[in-house]
Scaffold this motif. Structure first.
Motif, PDB file in Angstrom:
ATOM      1  N   ARG A   1     -16.794 116.278  94.188  1.00  0.00           N
ATOM      2  CA  ARG A   1     -17.055 116.047  95.602  1.00  0.00           C
ATOM      3  C   ARG A   1     -16.999 117.344  96.390  1.00  0.00           C
ATOM      4  O   ARG A   1     -17.758 117.547  97.326  1.00  0.00           O
ATOM      5  N   ASN A   2     -16.095 118.263  95.966  1.00  0.00           N
ATOM      6  CA  ASN A   2     -15.951 119.503  96.732  1.00  0.00           C
ATOM      7  C   ASN A   2     -17.016 120.530  96.389  1.00  0.00           C
ATOM      8  O   ASN A   2     -17.549 121.203  97.268  1.00  0.00           O
ATOM      9  N   ARG A   3     -17.272 120.670  95.125  1.00  0.00           N
ATOM     10  CA  ARG A   3     -18.121 121.778  94.717  1.00  0.00           C
ATOM     11  C   ARG A   3     -19.508 121.359  94.261  1.00  0.00           C
ATOM     12  O   ARG A   3     -20.295 122.234  93.920  1.00  0.00           O
ATOM     13  N   ARG A   4     -19.772 120.052  94.198  1.00  0.00           N
ATOM     14  CA  ARG A   4     -21.041 119.536  93.731  1.00  0.00           C
ATOM     15  C   ARG A   4     -21.329 119.967  92.307  1.00  0.00           C
ATOM     16  O   ARG A   4     -22.466 119.896  91.877  1.00  0.00           O
ATOM     17  N   THR A   5     -20.322 120.443  91.599  1.00  0.00           N
ATOM     18  CA  THR A   5     -20.565 120.815  90.214  1.00  0.00           C
ATOM     19  C   THR A   5     -19.309 120.594  89.414  1.00  0.00           C
ATOM     20  O   THR A   5     -18.201 120.668  89.959  1.00  0.00           O
ATOM     21  N   VAL A   6     -19.494 120.254  88.144  1.00  0.00           N
ATOM     22  CA  VAL A   6     -18.322 120.211  87.272  1.00  0.00           C
ATOM     23  C   VAL A   6     -18.465 121.262  86.183  1.00  0.00           C
ATOM     24  O   VAL A   6     -17.896 121.154  85.114  1.00  0.00           O
ATOM     25  N   ASP A   7     -19.239 122.258  86.486  1.00  0.00           N
ATOM     26  CA  ASP A   7     -19.498 123.325  85.518  1.00  0.00           C
ATOM     27  C   ASP A   7     -18.340 124.306  85.571  1.00  0.00           C
ATOM     28  O   ASP A   7     -18.088 124.932  86.594  1.00  0.00           O
TER      29      ASP A   7
END
Lengths: 187, 616, 132
Positions: free
Chosen positions: C86-92
């Motif tokens: 939700r915060n970073r728009r990425t789970v990379d």
């Protein structure tokens, strides 16, 4: 404990089955960590857990095998699939599932395997256990849990409660302090 | 007195000028009185031995005292002062000339704001020269020697605002310093061989020293002599040193400092006599120097440079006399030369003061305007040429006699022949250039030189009178010994030789006179023909030194600077850069990639585990 | 049953899990690899319990407890991943570099890390306090 050790060259039927199931587990684990499709990784994980449950059965730990299937395959994998879905993971092939540390990671993993296998094989070469069913039955384990291990059992339930509450808190979007969809600056 | 900035006063300029004049007057008293007192004391000290040195008779024993000893770990330095016949005479010369110069300077530099420091340096110089003359220990002598060099530098660069003057001062300092290095090592060689630096001990041990030691030591000492006494090849500083005030030229570069080299050879003469090769070298250098400098003097336009080259030539004369084995004639010539050269320089200063320029092409017909200076300078030139009864005649004759005697022994035949031949030729050329200077300065028509346009509101004040009293009195007083000093010490004149030298001198002078009579306005130096250019440039030795020595040294210096910048500084900067690069590599461990951190962690754990298993 | 067999299988599973934790880019895959490691541990525990014929059955009981804890951990881990998403728009993981030292002025060229094309156009800033 250390009875006369039969030779390694004449495996029993249990050993053969165990080895086959073990191969399946390790193979599917390898596929989990190398596949290019995210959802396939979760599904291979199911296979791995299933094989492991089989291994437990061969080792006469039937209650553990049942709990493995129930919790791991039933709950954990489902949770992982939910997570994949909610984070908009790419469905289908994606080329960038492996980070740049691949080489270092491979080296470390191979080294770990080498060290541990050497140590283990060297240490437990003469360990042999004739398998007798019944030691892992539900009645035995239940009696042991609620007699000897009741305190850790209760603590575990408190831990589960804490984890539940924590997960809920972390997922709520209306608690101040964590900007929900703020992607500019301050990240 | 060109280009001096006026005294800057915060108050009214007249008040500042008043204060400057008062300071100058105070300094003048401080300068003149102690010099006069030391002249009296030197005369009293010399009254014992008198002029016995010149007559060759044995004088009274040297008086002196050791004031202390410096322990050096090797040969000790004893602080000894000693006065014997030679040093007593020279002490009188030094103090009298210094007194004359101090009195003269009061008039010459009366409006110079730096007169107090100037007179202080002259006093310092006088004391250093006296230390050289009265030193009983070679290293004490060296200390005085070096202080003289320093004072020469300070005084030549008195008007240092003009870049050329400070350059001339530095050139004088460096060239003489170059000789002083050899001089110091010569002293060391002698001192170590004799086991003591005291002059008396060294001279006593000379018969026991090996020939190699003596030749080495005397050759090294020759380097210092060549530097200080402006012999070939270290003579290039003396003509440029004329950039200093004229009294300085009279004191340092005519009478005293340049005589120090001759003095040291005379002082250590037994050592030189025992080293034949050194005497040969000295003879050859002296021969080349005397003739070359005389020819160069013939072609100069600047009056002071004529006198400078004349000094080089006369000093070479004395050096040649020493090489021929005649130390007493050489010192006699030193005394007379000190008197008449100082006289010539002071008169030149008066002339330049009057005319406002050094160049003889601006002078002419001055004998009517400057009668006293004319008379004194005539006496001086007569002494220089060697016309009886002036003092120069007797001393030159004595030197020539010594050189003729050396033809039959003492020096190698070639060197002795060269020396004698060049000496006779120099007599003729000396007559020529002295006559040229005399004629061009005082005879002919007065040249009218257009003065620059004066500032509005001011006017040029052209002084037609002669120089002030403070400048004239020393000139007149110096004319007396220039004329009469030859009779001191009961000289012995060798008539045939004297006749030859006088004839040669008059021949040279007569030739120049004839050429001059043909065209009074033109320069008689044209009789040199094609040689005139090289002579005027002193055979381009300066340019030779610049190419051979100065340019390579400068190139080396530039190379060193470049090496320092690129190699040394480059290494420093490179170490900084490599540290940065290394740090950049180390920063990889903190690049934010968590998986890298964990990989490192696990790798470390594995290594520890393996190490623990293997090593135990 | 030679105990070496289950123990070696568990070691191999563990190593595979190590590789997955260190080499996979998606956070959820990292969580999966952690599960693999935990399963390896479980197999080890059961094998030794069978060999030692423990009266307390400590091996198998601990295996049950590990399963429970693993389940709790997966739940919490996924909650964290969702908050991160939700915060970073990425789970990379390669884009999550808040632990890195910030660059000073006039630095040498930054170490050539992987240039991730960016699964989602999130602002991957070098410094940032980030809720994570």
């Amino acid at each position: 404990m250390t009875e006369a050790v039969p030779s390694y060259l004449s495996p029993t039927g249990q050993e053969v089955v165990f080895l086959l199931l073990g191969a399946v587990a390790v193979g599917s684990a390898l596929l989990v960590v190398t596949t290019r499709q995210l959802v396939h990784a979760a599904l291979w994980l199911v296979v791995c857990f299933g094989a492991l449950a089989g291994c437990y059965l061969v080792l006469t730990a039937e209650f553990v095998a049942w709990v493995q299937v129930l919790i791991y395959v039933g709950a954990v994998v489902v949770l992982l699939l939910f997570g994949i879905m909610l984070t908009r993971a790419p469905i289908g092939r994606s080329a960038d599932l492996d980070s740049g540390n691949r080489l270092v990671a491979a080296l470390v993993a191979v080294a770990t395997a080498a060290v541990l296998v050497t140590v283990v094989v060297d240490g437990f070469r003469t360990a042999y256990a004739p398998l007798k069913p019944g030691a892992g039955a539900a009645r035995e384990l239940g009696a042991s849990v609620f007699a000897t291990w009741v305190l850790p059992f209760e603590a575990l339930s408190v831990l589960l409660l804490a984890a539940l509450i924590g997960a809920i808190v972390l997922s709520r979007t209306d608690i101040p302090g964590g900007p929900p969809t703020d992607e500019s600056g301050g990240d | 007195m060109a280009g001096i900035p006026g005294p800057r006063g915060g108050a009214a300029p007249e008040a500042a000028a008043e204060a400057g004049v008062r300071a100058n007057r105070r300094a003048a008293w401080i300068a003149v009185l102690p010099t006069a007192a030391s002249a009296v004391l030197a005369l009293w000290l010399a009254s014992g031995p008198g002029l016995v040195y010149l007559t060759g008779a044995a004088g009274p024993a040297p008086v002196g005292r050791t004031y202390g000893s410096i322990v050096t770990g090797g040969v000790p330095i004893s602080l000894t002062l000693q006065a014997d016949a030679l040093s007593a005479m020279l002490g009188v010369l030094v103090t009298l000339v210094a007194l004359a110069v101090q009195v003269y300077s009061v008039g010459y530099l009366s409006d110079d704001p730096r007169y107090p420091s100037y007179s202080a340096f002259v006093s310092l110089f006088t004391s250093a020269m006296l230390l050289v003359v009265y030193a009983g220990d070679l290293l004490v002598l060296y200390a005085g020697w070096e202080v003289m060099g320093l004072c020469s530098y300070l005084l030549i660069g008195h008007w240092w605002e003009d870049r050329g003057n400070s350059r001339a001062a530095v050139k004088a300092f460096l060239v003489t310093r170059l000789g002083d290095v050899g001089f110091l090592f010569g002293i060391f060689t002698l001192g170590v061989a004799a086991g003591s630096f005291r002059v008396a001990d060294v001279l006593a041990k000379v018969p026991e020293m090996s020939a190699a030691t003596l030749v080495t030591a005397t050759m090294l000492l020759l380097a210092g002599v060549a530097g200080k006494s402006a012999q070939v090849p270290l003579h290039t500083w003396l003509p440029d040193a004329m950039a200093g005030p004229t009294p300085i030229s009279a004191l340092i570069h005519a009478a005293t400092m340049v005589a120090a080299g001759i003095f040291i050879v005379a002082r250590l003469f037994p050592a030189f006599l025992a080293a034949r090769p050194t005497l040969d070298v000295l003879a050859v250098l002296a021969a080349l120097g005397m003739l070359g400098a005389a020819l160069a003097a013939l072609a100069q336009d600047d009056l002071k440079r004529v006198l400078a080259y004349s000094t080089i030539s006369q000093l070479a004369y004395m050096a040649g006399g020493l090489a021929a084995g005649g130390d007493r004639p050489a010192v006699f010539h030193l005394l007379t030369h000190g008197a008449f050269k100082a006289l010539l320089f002071l008169c030149a200063g008066a002339v330049i003061h009057h005319v406002g320029s050094n160049l003889m092409s601006r002078m002419g017909g001055l004998r009517r305007e400057l009668p006293i200076t004319f008379a004194a300078m005539t006496i001086g030139f007569a002494a220089l040429i060697g016309i009886p009864p002036a003092s120069g005649f007797f001393s030159k004759d004595a030197v020539l006699l010594a050189m003729e005697r050396a033809l039959s022994g003492g020096l190698t035949d070639a060197a002795a022949l060269l020396l004698y031949g060049c000496a006779l030729a120099t007599v003729a050329v000396t007559g020529a250039y002295a006559a040229r200077a005399w004629l061009r300065t005082f005879f002919g028509e007065a040249r009218a030189v257009a003065l620059p346009e004066p500032e509005p509101g001011t006017a040029h004040v052209v002084g037609v009178a002669e120089a002030p009293r403070t400048m004239l009195v020393p000139i007149v007083l110096l004319a007396v010994p220039a004329l009469l000093l030859g009779f001191a010490g009961s000289p012995h004149v060798d008539l045939p030789l004297a006749a030859v030298s006088v004839v040669l001198a008059l021949l040279g002078a007569g030739l120049v006179y004839a050429v001059w009579r043909a065209d009074p306005l033109a320069d008689p130096a044209r009789l040199l023909g094609p040689l005139r250019g090289p002579c005027a440039r002193a055979f381009s030795i300066d340019r030779l030194y610049a190419t051979l020595v100065a340019r390579p040294v400068l190139a080396l210096a530039r190379l060193v600077v470049r090496t320092d910048e690129t190699v040394v500084d480059g290494a420093v900067r490179g170490s900084g850069r490599s540290a940065r690069g290394l740090a950049g590599v180390l920063r990889l461990a903190q690049n934010g990639n968590v998986q890298l951190y964990v990989s490192g962690l696990l790798a470390g754990i594995l290594l520890i585990a393996v190490g623990a298993v293997m090593l135990t | 049953m030679h105990i070496v067999y289950p123990v070696v299988v568990s070691v191999l599973l563990f190593s595979v899990g190590v590789y997955g934790v260190l080499a996979r880019r998606n956070t959820i895959l990292v969580l999966m690899s952690v599960e693999l490691m935990l399963n390896a541990v479980n197999l080890n525990l059961v094998a030794f319990d069978v060999w030692l014929r423990d009266r307390l059955h400590s091996g198998q009981v601990l295996t049950l407890f590990v399963i429970v804890i693993a389940a709790a951990e997966v739940g919490l881990g996924l909650a964290i991943v969702l908050a991160l998403f939700r915060n970073r728009r990425t789970v990379d993981i390669d884009h999550l570099r808040a632990l890195a030292e910030p660059d000073g002025p006039a630095q040498p060229p930054p170490p050539s890390a992987d240039g991730a094309p960016g699964a989602s156009g999130a602002a991957s800033t070098e410094r940032g306090e980030g809720a994570l």
